[in-house]
Design a protein around this motif. Structure first.
Motif, PDB file in Angstrom:
ATOM      1  N   THR A  54     -93.557   8.839 -17.039  1.00 47.64           N
ATOM      2  CA  THR A  54     -93.693   7.374 -17.393  1.00 47.64           C
ATOM      3  C   THR A  54     -94.734   6.091 -18.261  1.00 47.64           C
ATOM      4  OG1 THR A  54     -94.704   6.645 -15.163  1.00 47.64           O
ATOM      5  CG2 THR A  54     -92.482   7.408 -14.944  1.00 47.64           C
ATOM      6  N   GLN A  55     -95.885   6.225 -18.279  1.00 49.94           N
ATOM      7  CA  GLN A  55     -95.981   5.823 -19.001  1.00 49.94           C
ATOM      8  C   GLN A  55     -95.721   6.146 -20.930  1.00 49.94           C
ATOM      9  OE1 GLN A  55     -98.600   3.982 -19.583  1.00 49.94           O
ATOM     10  NE2 GLN A  55     -98.641   2.857 -17.134  1.00 49.94           N
ATOM     11  N   TYR A  56     -95.445   7.096 -20.942  1.00 52.21           N
ATOM     12  CA  TYR A  56     -95.011   8.148 -22.295  1.00 52.21           C
ATOM     13  C   TYR A  56     -93.847   6.762 -22.970  1.00 52.21           C
ATOM     14  CZ  TYR A  56     -93.161  11.124 -26.148  1.00 52.21           C
ATOM     15  OH  TYR A  56     -92.903  11.395 -27.245  1.00 52.21           O
TER      16      TYR A  56
ATOM     17  N   THR B 109     -98.225  14.711 -15.731  1.00 46.62           N
ATOM     18  CA  THR B 109     -97.941  14.072 -14.554  1.00 46.62           C
ATOM     19  C   THR B 109     -96.739  13.302 -14.120  1.00 46.62           C
ATOM     20  OG1 THR B 109     -99.133  12.505 -14.956  1.00 46.62           O
ATOM     21  CG2 THR B 109     -99.954  14.075 -13.206  1.00 46.62           C
TER      22      THR B 109
ATOM     23  N   THR C 284     -88.579  13.697  -9.500  1.00 39.92           N
ATOM     24  CA  THR C 284     -88.466  13.029 -10.982  1.00 39.92           C
ATOM     25  C   THR C 284     -86.953  13.391 -12.040  1.00 39.92           C
ATOM     26  OG1 THR C 284     -90.251  14.046 -11.174  1.00 39.92           O
ATOM     27  CG2 THR C 284     -89.976  13.434 -13.411  1.00 39.92           C
TER      28      THR C 284
ATOM     29  N   GLU D 236     -96.755  10.065 -13.538  1.00 39.14           N
ATOM     30  CA  GLU D 236     -96.845   9.015 -14.453  1.00 39.14           C
ATOM     31  C   GLU D 236     -98.042   8.825 -15.402  1.00 39.14           C
ATOM     32  OE1 GLU D 236     -98.516   5.565 -14.333  1.00 39.14           O
ATOM     33  OE2 GLU D 236     -98.202   6.142 -12.343  1.00 39.14           O
ATOM     34  N   GLU D 237     -98.307   9.874 -16.393  1.00 37.98           N
ATOM     35  CA  GLU D 237     -98.067  10.421 -17.621  1.00 37.98           C
ATOM     36  C   GLU D 237     -96.290  10.314 -18.534  1.00 37.98           C
ATOM     37  OE1 GLU D 237    -100.320  13.866 -19.085  1.00 37.98           O
ATOM     38  OE2 GLU D 237    -101.399  13.253 -18.176  1.00 37.98           O
TER      39      GLU D 237
ATOM     40  N   ALA E 225     -96.644  16.202 -20.749  1.00 36.81           N
ATOM     41  CA  ALA E 225     -97.205  14.739 -19.996  1.00 36.81           C
ATOM     42  C   ALA E 225     -97.152  16.156 -19.042  1.00 36.81           C
ATOM     43  CB  ALA E 225     -96.251  13.708 -19.631  1.00 36.81           C
TER      44      ALA E 225
ATOM     45  N   SER F  84     -91.815   4.292 -21.299  1.00 35.22           N
ATOM     46  CA  SER F  84     -92.567   2.815 -21.278  1.00 35.22           C
ATOM     47  C   SER F  84     -92.328   2.863 -23.103  1.00 35.22           C
ATOM     48  CB  SER F  84     -93.517   2.949 -20.328  1.00 35.22           C
ATOM     49  OG  SER F  84     -94.233   2.750 -21.172  1.00 35.22           O
ATOM     50  N   HIS F  85     -93.103   3.481 -23.864  1.00 38.46           N
ATOM     51  CA  HIS F  85     -93.076   3.590 -25.319  1.00 38.46           C
ATOM     52  C   HIS F  85     -92.138   3.973 -26.183  1.00 38.46           C
ATOM     53  CE1 HIS F  85     -96.263   0.440 -24.152  1.00 38.46           C
ATOM     54  NE2 HIS F  85     -96.392   1.428 -22.853  1.00 38.46           N
ATOM     55  N   ASN F  86     -91.739   5.427 -25.726  1.00 38.30           N
ATOM     56  CA  ASN F  86     -90.426   6.335 -26.897  1.00 38.30           C
ATOM     57  C   ASN F  86     -90.041   6.568 -25.890  1.00 38.30           C
ATOM     58  OD1 ASN F  86     -93.444   7.369 -28.566  1.00 38.30           O
ATOM     59  ND2 ASN F  86     -94.471   6.912 -26.647  1.00 38.30           N
TER      60      ASN F  86
END
Length: 163
Positions: A53-55, A48, A78, A50-51, A46, A57-59
């Motif tokens: 937190t997106q990752y 950023t 962070t 944001e990237e 990742a 959220s699923h892993n």
């Protein structure tokens, strides 16, 4: 405890050269590690906050290699977010910030290790990964036992106060 699974690592790094270097170290690392003998690391990246937190959220990686200066998050922000929302993940800070006060704050905030970019050999990184995973596993087991004990004490409050 030796697992048959590959160790999953998220590299959070906005410098693509540094990200590539870390990926290559992990790709060609000796596989004789505590958690995954003869197994390759499963690496995701990742660039950023944001990237990341997106990752997340699923892993649920076992370890995060974290740069403290991201385009959308600076210094300890962070790390503090990760400790609050993903306390079970081991974190190694890898940063260009060579500052003892920030290092101390990072370690007090839950980082397993603090490495300054360009000042550690790959063997130190791999050793730090092994140690961080082992320590996090031990901490998670202690936390689980603490929760079991707290739950047992809540169910039997009269017995706990008699002790």
């Amino acid at each position: 405890m030796v697992s048959d699974e590959r160790v999953s690592i998220l590299i959070v790094e906005d410098d693509l050269d540094q990200q590539y270097l870390l990926e290559q170290i992990l790709k060609y690392a000796p596989r004789k590690v505590h958690h995954a003998p003869d197994q390759a690391y499963l690496v995701a990246t990742a660039k950023t906050f944001e990237e990341m937190t997106q990752y997340l959220s699923h892993n649920n990686p076992q370890l995060i290699l974290l740069d403290l200066n991201l385009p959308d998050s600076k210094e300890l922000n962070t790390l503090l977010h990760l400790r609050k929302h993903h306390a079970d993940i081991a974190i190694i800070v890898i940063t260009g910030i060579d500052n003892e006060e920030i290092e101390y704050q990072a370690m007090r905030s839950g980082a397993q290790e603090y490495l300054v970019k360009g000042r550690f050999p790959k063997e130190e990184l791999l050793r730090s990964i092994n140690h961080a995973l082992f320590r996090r596993e031990q901490i998670n087991e202690i936390e689980l036992e603490r929760k079991k004990l707290a739950s047992a004490l809540e169910r039997a409050p009269g017995e706990a106060s008699d002790a």
